[in-house]
Design a protein around this motif. Structure first.
Motif, PDB file in Angstrom:
ATOM      1  N   PRO C 271       0.808  -1.223   0.000  1.00 40.88           N
ATOM      2  CA  PRO C 271       0.000   0.000   0.000  1.00 40.88           C
ATOM      3  C   PRO C 271       0.848   1.283   0.000  1.00 40.88           C
ATOM      4  CG  PRO C 271      -0.509  -1.405   1.925  1.00 40.88           C
ATOM      5  CD  PRO C 271       0.401  -2.176   1.030  1.00 40.88           C
ATOM      6  N   LEU C 272       2.003   1.228   0.630  1.00 42.71           N
ATOM      7  CA  LEU C 272       2.846   2.433   0.664  1.00 42.71           C
ATOM      8  C   LEU C 272       3.885   2.456  -0.466  1.00 42.71           C
ATOM      9  CD1 LEU C 272       3.515   2.901   4.490  1.00 42.71           C
ATOM     10  CD2 LEU C 272       2.128   4.345   2.977  1.00 42.71           C
ATOM     11  N   GLY C 273       3.860   1.391  -1.279  1.00 39.85           N
ATOM     12  CA  GLY C 273       4.876   1.250  -2.330  1.00 39.85           C
ATOM     13  C   GLY C 273       4.925   2.430  -3.280  1.00 39.85           C
ATOM     14  N   GLU C 274       3.740   2.850  -3.688  1.00 43.54           N
ATOM     15  CA  GLU C 274       3.685   3.917  -4.676  1.00 43.54           C
ATOM     16  C   GLU C 274       4.321   5.207  -4.140  1.00 43.54           C
ATOM     17  OE1 GLU C 274      -0.243   3.937  -6.624  1.00 43.54           O
ATOM     18  OE2 GLU C 274       0.203   6.076  -6.984  1.00 43.54           O
ATOM     19  N   LYS C 275       4.022   5.440  -2.865  1.00 46.51           N
ATOM     20  CA  LYS C 275       4.559   6.637  -2.225  1.00 46.51           C
ATOM     21  C   LYS C 275       6.110   6.578  -2.198  1.00 46.51           C
ATOM     22  CE  LYS C 275       4.430   8.924   2.237  1.00 46.51           C
ATOM     23  NZ  LYS C 275       5.437   8.267   3.059  1.00 46.51           N
ATOM     24  N   ILE C 276       6.616   5.402  -1.859  1.00 44.36           N
ATOM     25  CA  ILE C 276       8.079   5.239  -1.792  1.00 44.36           C
ATOM     26  C   ILE C 276       8.698   5.392  -3.189  1.00 44.36           C
ATOM     27  CG2 ILE C 276       9.950   3.626  -1.270  1.00 44.36           C
ATOM     28  CD1 ILE C 276       8.776   4.341   1.290  1.00 44.36           C
ATOM     29  N   ILE C 277       8.047   4.802  -4.178  1.00 46.41           N
ATOM     30  CA  ILE C 277       8.589   4.916  -5.541  1.00 46.41           C
ATOM     31  C   ILE C 277       8.620   6.395  -5.951  1.00 46.41           C
ATOM     32  CG2 ILE C 277       8.204   4.343  -7.982  1.00 46.41           C
ATOM     33  CD1 ILE C 277       7.071   1.637  -7.035  1.00 46.41           C
ATOM     34  N   LYS C 278       7.563   7.100  -5.582  1.00 51.32           N
ATOM     35  CA  LYS C 278       7.521   8.540  -5.880  1.00 51.32           C
ATOM     36  C   LYS C 278       8.679   9.268  -5.202  1.00 51.32           C
ATOM     37  CE  LYS C 278       2.959  10.347  -6.935  1.00 51.32           C
ATOM     38  NZ  LYS C 278       1.714  10.179  -6.142  1.00 51.32           N
ATOM     39  N   GLU C 279       8.890   8.869  -3.947  1.00 48.33           N
ATOM     40  CA  GLU C 279       9.972   9.497  -3.181  1.00 48.33           C
ATOM     41  C   GLU C 279      11.315   9.223  -3.860  1.00 48.33           C
ATOM     42  OE1 GLU C 279       9.820   8.414   1.008  1.00 48.33           O
ATOM     43  OE2 GLU C 279      11.938   8.991   1.190  1.00 48.33           O
ATOM     44  N   LEU C 280      11.497   7.989  -4.314  1.00 47.46           N
ATOM     45  CA  LEU C 280      12.750   7.639  -4.988  1.00 47.46           C
ATOM     46  C   LEU C 280      12.899   8.428  -6.289  1.00 47.46           C
ATOM     47  CD1 LEU C 280      12.679   3.849  -4.187  1.00 47.46           C
ATOM     48  CD2 LEU C 280      14.667   5.312  -3.772  1.00 47.46           C
ATOM     49  N   GLN C 281      11.788   8.561  -7.002  1.00 47.30           N
ATOM     50  CA  GLN C 281      11.839   9.334  -8.243  1.00 47.30           C
ATOM     51  C   GLN C 281      12.193  10.789  -7.931  1.00 47.30           C
ATOM     52  OE1 GLN C 281      11.532   7.999 -11.504  1.00 47.30           O
ATOM     53  NE2 GLN C 281      12.506  10.021 -11.785  1.00 47.30           N
ATOM     54  N   GLN C 282      11.644  11.260  -6.821  1.00 49.33           N
ATOM     55  CA  GLN C 282      11.936  12.639  -6.424  1.00 49.33           C
ATOM     56  C   GLN C 282      13.421  12.816  -6.082  1.00 49.33           C
ATOM     57  OE1 GLN C 282       9.555  13.953  -3.092  1.00 49.33           O
ATOM     58  NE2 GLN C 282      10.783  15.830  -2.935  1.00 49.33           N
ATOM     59  N   ILE C 283      13.976  11.796  -5.426  1.00 49.90           N
ATOM     60  CA  ILE C 283      15.419  11.849  -5.108  1.00 49.90           C
ATOM     61  C   ILE C 283      16.222  11.926  -6.400  1.00 49.90           C
ATOM     62  CG2 ILE C 283      17.354  10.512  -4.169  1.00 49.90           C
ATOM     63  CD1 ILE C 283      15.380   9.457  -2.028  1.00 49.90           C
ATOM     64  N   ALA C 284      15.840  11.088  -7.379  1.00 50.17           N
ATOM     65  CA  ALA C 284      16.540  11.096  -8.667  1.00 50.17           C
ATOM     66  C   ALA C 284      16.410  12.473  -9.324  1.00 50.17           C
ATOM     67  CB  ALA C 284      15.984  10.001  -9.571  1.00 50.17           C
ATOM     68  N   ASP C 285      15.186  13.017  -9.298  1.00 48.59           N
ATOM     69  CA  ASP C 285      14.959  14.334  -9.909  1.00 48.59           C
ATOM     70  C   ASP C 285      15.816  15.411  -9.219  1.00 48.59           C
ATOM     71  OD1 ASP C 285      13.115  13.023 -11.447  1.00 48.59           O
ATOM     72  OD2 ASP C 285      11.347  13.843 -10.419  1.00 48.59           O
ATOM     73  N   GLU C 286      15.865  15.316  -7.904  1.00 43.04           N
ATOM     74  CA  GLU C 286      16.679  16.286  -7.145  1.00 43.04           C
ATOM     75  C   GLU C 286      18.144  16.180  -7.532  1.00 43.04           C
ATOM     76  OE1 GLU C 286      16.095  15.603  -2.970  1.00 43.04           O
ATOM     77  OE2 GLU C 286      13.993  16.208  -3.081  1.00 43.04           O
ATOM     78  N   ASN C 287      18.610  14.934  -7.653  1.00 44.78           N
ATOM     79  CA  ASN C 287      20.016  14.731  -8.052  1.00 44.78           C
ATOM     80  C   ASN C 287      20.294  15.382  -9.398  1.00 44.78           C
ATOM     81  OD1 ASN C 287      20.799  13.298  -5.805  1.00 44.78           O
ATOM     82  ND2 ASN C 287      20.323  11.296  -6.693  1.00 44.78           N
ATOM     83  N   VAL C 288      19.340  15.199 -10.314  1.00 50.59           N
ATOM     84  CA  VAL C 288      19.523  15.755 -11.654  1.00 50.59           C
ATOM     85  C   VAL C 288      19.671  17.269 -11.580  1.00 50.59           C
ATOM     86  CG1 VAL C 288      18.364  16.146 -13.862  1.00 50.59           C
ATOM     87  CG2 VAL C 288      18.390  13.853 -12.847  1.00 50.59           C
ATOM     88  N   LYS C 289      18.822  17.877 -10.748  1.00 50.04           N
ATOM     89  CA  LYS C 289      18.861  19.328 -10.624  1.00 50.04           C
ATOM     90  C   LYS C 289      20.123  19.799  -9.902  1.00 50.04           C
ATOM     91  CE  LYS C 289      15.332  22.205  -9.401  1.00 50.04           C
ATOM     92  NZ  LYS C 289      14.040  22.321  -8.653  1.00 50.04           N
ATOM     93  N   ARG C 290      20.376  19.124  -8.813  1.00 50.67           N
ATOM     94  CA  ARG C 290      21.479  19.542  -7.948  1.00 50.67           C
ATOM     95  C   ARG C 290      22.829  19.461  -8.684  1.00 50.67           C
ATOM     96  NH1 ARG C 290      22.876  16.348  -2.382  1.00 50.67           N
ATOM     97  NH2 ARG C 290      24.806  17.427  -1.863  1.00 50.67           N
ATOM     98  N   TYR C 291      22.999  18.399  -9.450  1.00 50.12           N
ATOM     99  CA  TYR C 291      24.300  18.187 -10.091  1.00 50.12           C
ATOM    100  C   TYR C 291      24.291  18.524 -11.585  1.00 50.12           C
ATOM    101  CZ  TYR C 291      25.452  15.649  -5.815  1.00 50.12           C
ATOM    102  OH  TYR C 291      25.684  15.302  -4.516  1.00 50.12           O
ATOM    103  N   GLY C 292      23.133  18.932 -12.104  1.00 50.47           N
ATOM    104  CA  GLY C 292      23.067  19.239 -13.536  1.00 50.47           C
ATOM    105  C   GLY C 292      23.374  18.025 -14.396  1.00 50.47           C
ATOM    106  N   LEU C 293      22.663  16.930 -14.116  1.00 52.23           N
ATOM    107  CA  LEU C 293      22.994  15.681 -14.817  1.00 52.23           C
ATOM    108  C   LEU C 293      22.464  15.656 -16.262  1.00 52.23           C
ATOM    109  CD1 LEU C 293      22.252  13.048 -12.010  1.00 52.23           C
ATOM    110  CD2 LEU C 293      24.425  14.138 -12.562  1.00 52.23           C
ATOM    111  N   GLU C 294      21.463  16.521 -16.518  1.00 51.23           N
ATOM    112  CA  GLU C 294      20.903  16.528 -17.875  1.00 51.23           C
ATOM    113  C   GLU C 294      21.239  17.846 -18.543  1.00 51.23           C
ATOM    114  OE1 GLU C 294      17.014  13.592 -17.488  1.00 51.23           O
ATOM    115  OE2 GLU C 294      16.776  15.719 -17.114  1.00 51.23           O
ATOM    116  N   ASP C 295      21.573  17.754 -19.831  1.00 50.02           N
ATOM    117  CA  ASP C 295      21.801  18.994 -20.556  1.00 50.02           C
ATOM    118  C   ASP C 295      20.468  19.663 -20.813  1.00 50.02           C
ATOM    119  OD1 ASP C 295      24.554  19.120 -20.759  1.00 50.02           O
ATOM    120  OD2 ASP C 295      24.546  17.566 -22.309  1.00 50.02           O
ATOM    121  N   GLU C 296      20.418  20.956 -20.552  1.00 47.63           N
ATOM    122  CA  GLU C 296      19.148  21.639 -20.766  1.00 47.63           C
ATOM    123  C   GLU C 296      18.940  21.920 -22.251  1.00 47.63           C
ATOM    124  OE1 GLU C 296      19.407  24.787 -17.619  1.00 47.63           O
ATOM    125  OE2 GLU C 296      20.206  22.911 -16.775  1.00 47.63           O
ATOM    126  N   GLY C 297      17.687  22.118 -22.597  1.00 47.03           N
ATOM    127  CA  GLY C 297      17.390  22.519 -23.965  1.00 47.03           C
ATOM    128  C   GLY C 297      17.037  21.369 -24.883  1.00 47.03           C
TER     129      GLY C 297
END
Ligand SMILES: Cc1ncc(C[n+]2csc(CCOP(=O)(O)OP(=O)(O)O)c2C)c(N)n1
Ligand code: SF4
Ligand code: SF4
Ligand SMILES: [Mg+2]
Lengths: 97, 392, 297
Positions: C271-297
């Motif tokens: 039941p809480l799986g979806e929430k955790i997966i979201k949290e993990l996705q959010q961590i990944a998204d934060e990493n991308v922003k924080r470290y500039g892992l994706e080229d913009e544009g």
């Protein structure tokens, strides 16, 4: 029986030959030497490490040392030309009836 | 050179003369001034070929000297009380790896309750680690025992850590006239450290291997044998020490007036001086009393004690620590030394815990009571107030 | 008699397909065996240094679980005092538990004193040697024996400690993360690290086949997916400045990483799986922003 030798300070020289791991798995890796392009990826990734280059008919090819291969399949997955096959060891080739 | 110095300086100066390569420690009262003095020497460039490291904890300090010693460096650390307990896991490890680290312990009580004052509970608590322990009675002895400790610890037949136990404040902070050693004498006595095994690129070994049941036991018993061999080495080096300095500390014990004594007092550390005074005074009054100072608590000098007490009828063991749930530690060892050989009355007297004052009159009373047969043998506490536990 | 063929193994007892031997082997090869190795108690130590069956052809010391940083500092000090600094590099291999939990005090001390040590944490994301108990580096949602999945709880709650941030905050000259899936990158980082005098920290993601519930076949693949999803960013700091990151060309959703590991499988049912997966996705998204892992544009 002779005396047990214990090295002072719990030290001991490296002793690979007394710890063969080739009998761990049910399979081991075998390199198809014709296909092998000697890219070295399997050598880089083999965790043991137990793959080395050998000269075969003036060609450098990878060879697996089955004394140590644990049959983990890592080399199989990283080979870019599918030159590695996993072979079931003789003793595990049971006839299922 | 005879100089009035404080104990911590006498120790630090002896460390300097022993030419260590790595010193690492963490401050704790009353050890602090030892390392402060060394830090000062380091800052003034007086320590050659030496790195002085400030650690983040005693656990870290012991680990730093462990790594340095394994690399072939002569190493020194010092601590007290809580710091020693925090080091304990590393010290067992260092002994097992046969690393001749030298430690000065400024003996202090352990918490709770917190106390910065002296007793022997800290070092006694690590008696089983495989570390040589020597208890000194004054600052001259503390000073002398530092190079001595390196020499014995580094002996190829020994290779064990060595702990010089010095009563916190009572000795470490006391002013005393000390014959400070000179560099030449120390150099003659103590050759540079030449490790039998160490970490080096050209001859790689693995240290600290884990041992499965077929080998573990041999390693542990080998420690015990090394401790046995240390006995002879300590005797030999004590003789050499006497030849070089003219100071005869005895080796494992120092027995005085015991040959014909009716009552002998066994003690370790700074209290020995006072007991000696009392014993000598009583001798003058015609009482047959003797003193047996234990120097090496590990290796424990069972045979020497047995011999020294041959003609003694009653033994008083002065205890500065407890083994809660059993008899006090030194008493246990003394009893086991005598068991099956003789049947002296043994009085185990616990006193002076956490720095509680031990007046001379108390020592006189203890001896007299036993001498006159007024007390039964067994364990008792001196200077203990009547108390009851109440819920706050 | 020393009969070993490489600086580490063969002959060690790691599970077939274990990730950390790849990192150890590559590091020692890169250093050409000029390494004083300090190892904390854990899987690597147990599988490689049993008495009489040692597979290290470099000087090696194991002391305790939680003191590798300090022991390494002591070796560094000794080499300095004895004038032997040119003999080799002091290298630590320590597990995530040894590094981020129990040994973080001695690690911090070593960083603080800036010993000339290359500290490598091989991160298999739990106490694997003792049978997969959670560590401060176990990711959210992972099932371990001390964070088991129950009706109430979906595995580990709480995040992975930011060891890169902790290392950078100490002001040491070189901090980087790497992965066994990218051996050339790891090699380069080891080479780069030793160009700096002082404390270096390298955090290497190294899958554990048993603890994570994967097949040896998937070791490299799983490690690569961790990077490609952004969950495990490969970054590099020099003198406190972020100087390089491994860019992600086509970032993958975290589910791709999660679904092939037994330790995360429950997340797709709980039941809480979806929430955790979201949290993990959010961590990944934060990493991308924080470290500039994706080229913009
Ligand atoms: C002081 C102490 N506490 C606990 C242990 C038990 N212990 C040994 S290894 C280990 C876990 C190691 O975890 P990690 O550092 O992540 O290395 P891994 O085994 O996962 O490679 C534990 C808990 C120990 N040896 N010492
Ligand atoms: S199967 Fe595993 S152990 Fe065997 S050669 Fe391939 S990578 Fe090495
Ligand atoms: S338990 Fe995990 S980390 Fe330990 S040897 Fe096996 S695969 Fe490697
Ligand atoms: Mg781990």
């Amino acid at each position: 029986m002779g005396k047990v030798k214990i090295y002072l300070g719990a030290s001991s020289p490296a002793k690979t030959s007394e710890m063969k791991t080739g009998d761990w798995g049910t399979e081991w890796a075998k390199v198809d030497e014709d296909k092998c392009i000697a890219c070295g990826r399997c050598i880089t990734f083999c965790p043991e490490p137990c793959i080395e280059y050998v000269e075969k008919n003036d060609k450098k090819v990878a060879r697996v040392d089955t004394d140590y291969c644990k049959g983990c399949w890592i080399c199989f997955t990283v080979c870019p030309v599918d030159a590695i096959k996993m072979e079931t060891k003789e003793i595990y080739k049971l006839e299922v009836c | 050179m005879r100089k009035v110095v404080r104990g911590f300086y006498a120790i630090a100066y002896a460390v300097k003369l022993s030419k260590p390569n790595v010193i690492c420690a963490y401050p704790i009262t009353p050890q602090t001034e030892i390392v402060e003095n060394l830090a000062e020497m380091y800052a003034n460039g007086e320590l050659e070929n030496c790195e002085y490291i400030t650690a983040e904890s005693e656990f870290g300090a012991a680990s730093v000297v462990l790594g340095a010693s394994a690399t072939g460096a002569r190493t020194f650390t010092a601590t007290s009380s809580q710091g020693l307990l925090l080091m304990t896991e590393v010290l067992y490890n260092a002994a097992g790896m046969r690393l001749p680290i030298v430690l000065a312990i400024a003996n202090r009580a352990v918490s709770a309750p917190l106390s910065i004052w002296n007793d022997h509970q800290d070092s006694i608590s690590v008696r089983d680690a495989g570390i040589i322990q020597i208890y000194v009675e004054n600052n001259q002895e503390a000073h002398d025992m530092i190079p001595f400790a390196f020499k014995v610890a580094e002996n190829k037949n020994v290779l064990l850590p060595f702990m010089v136990c010095v009563d916190g404040f009572k000795l470490t902070h006391a002013y005393e006239a000390v014959d400070l050693l000179n560099q030449e004498d120390v150099d003659n006595f103590l050759p540079p450290y030449n490790p039998v095994v160490s970490l080096r690129i050209d001859k790689p070994v693995a240290m600290g291997c884990y041992a499965p049941p077929p080998t573990y036991m041999e390693f542990r018993v080998a420690l015990e044998y090394a401790m046995e061999r240390a006995k002879k080495v300590i005797e030999d080096e004590s003789k050499e020490w006497y030849e070089i300095t003219g100071r005869d500390w005895g080796a494992h014990i120092k027995a005085e007036y015991c040959e014909d004594a009716e009552v002998a007092v066994i003690a370790m550390g700074s209290i020995v001086g006072m007991i000696r005074d009392v014993v000598e005074e009583m001798r003058k009054e015609g009482m047959k009393v003797g003193l047996l100072k234990i120097r090496t608590y590990r290796p424990f000098p069972a045979e020497e004690i047995r011999k020294a007490l041959t003609n003694v009828n009653k033994v008083i063991v002065i205890e500065r620590s407890l083994s809660i749930g059993s008899e006090p530690p030194v008493t246990l060892d003394v009893k086991s030394a005598l068991f099956g050989h003789s049947s002296q009355e043994i009085h185990s007297v616990v006193l002076g815990l956490g720095g509680r004052d031990v007046p001379r009159t108390q020592i006189i009373k203890i001896i007299k009571e036993v001498y006159e047969g007024k007390v039964k043998p067994g364990k008792r506490y001196e200077g203990l107030k009547e108390f009851e536990e109440v819920i706050p | 008699m020393n009969d070993i063929r490489s600086y580490f193994g063969p002959g060690h007892g790691a599970c077939p397909g274990c990730g950390f031997p790849i990192a150890v082997k590559i590091t020692l090869e890169t250093l050409e065996g000029k390494a004083f190795v300090v190892n904390s108690t854990g899987c690597l130590e147990i599988v490689s240094s049993m008495y009489g069956r040692n597979v290290w052809a470099v000087p090696y010391i194991h002391s305790l679980f939680e003191n590798a940083g300090a022991v390494a500092g002591g070796i560094d000090a000794a080499l300095k005092a004895l004038g032997r600094k040119n003999e080799g590099h002091v290298v630590v291999f320590a597990g995530d538990g040894a590094t981020a939990d129990i040994g973080i005090g001695t690690l911090s001390g070593m960083f603080d004193r800036n010993h000339d040590v290359l500290y490598i944490c091989y991160d298999n994301e739990a106490y694997q040697n003792t049978g997969n108990q959670q560590s401060g580096l176990t990711p959210p949602g992972a099932s371990t024996t001390t964070t088991p999945v129950g009706d109430l709880l979906p595995g580990k709650m709480g995040r992975k400690k930011d060891m890169i941030g902790i290392a950078v905050a100490h002001g040491i000259p070189y901090v980087a993360s790497a992965s066994i899936a990218f051996p050339n990158d790891l090699r380069r980082k080891v080479k780069r690290a030793i160009e700096f005098e002082g404390a270096k920290y390298l955090h290497v993601h190294a899958p554990c086949v048993t603890g994570w519930g994967i097949d040896g076949k998937l070791t490299v693949e799983v490690a690569r997916l961790a990077v490609e999803t952004g969950l495990y960013p490969l970054v590099e700091y020099e003198n406190g400045r972020l100087v390089r990151v491994m860019k992600l060309k086509k970032r993958k959703p975290v589910e791709e990483y999660l679904k092939i590991q037994r330790r995360f499988r429950h997340l797709f049912k709980h039941p809480l799986g979806e929430k955790i997966i979201k949290e993990l996705q959010q961590i990944a998204d934060e990493n991308v922003k924080r470290y500039g892992l994706e080229d913009e544009g």
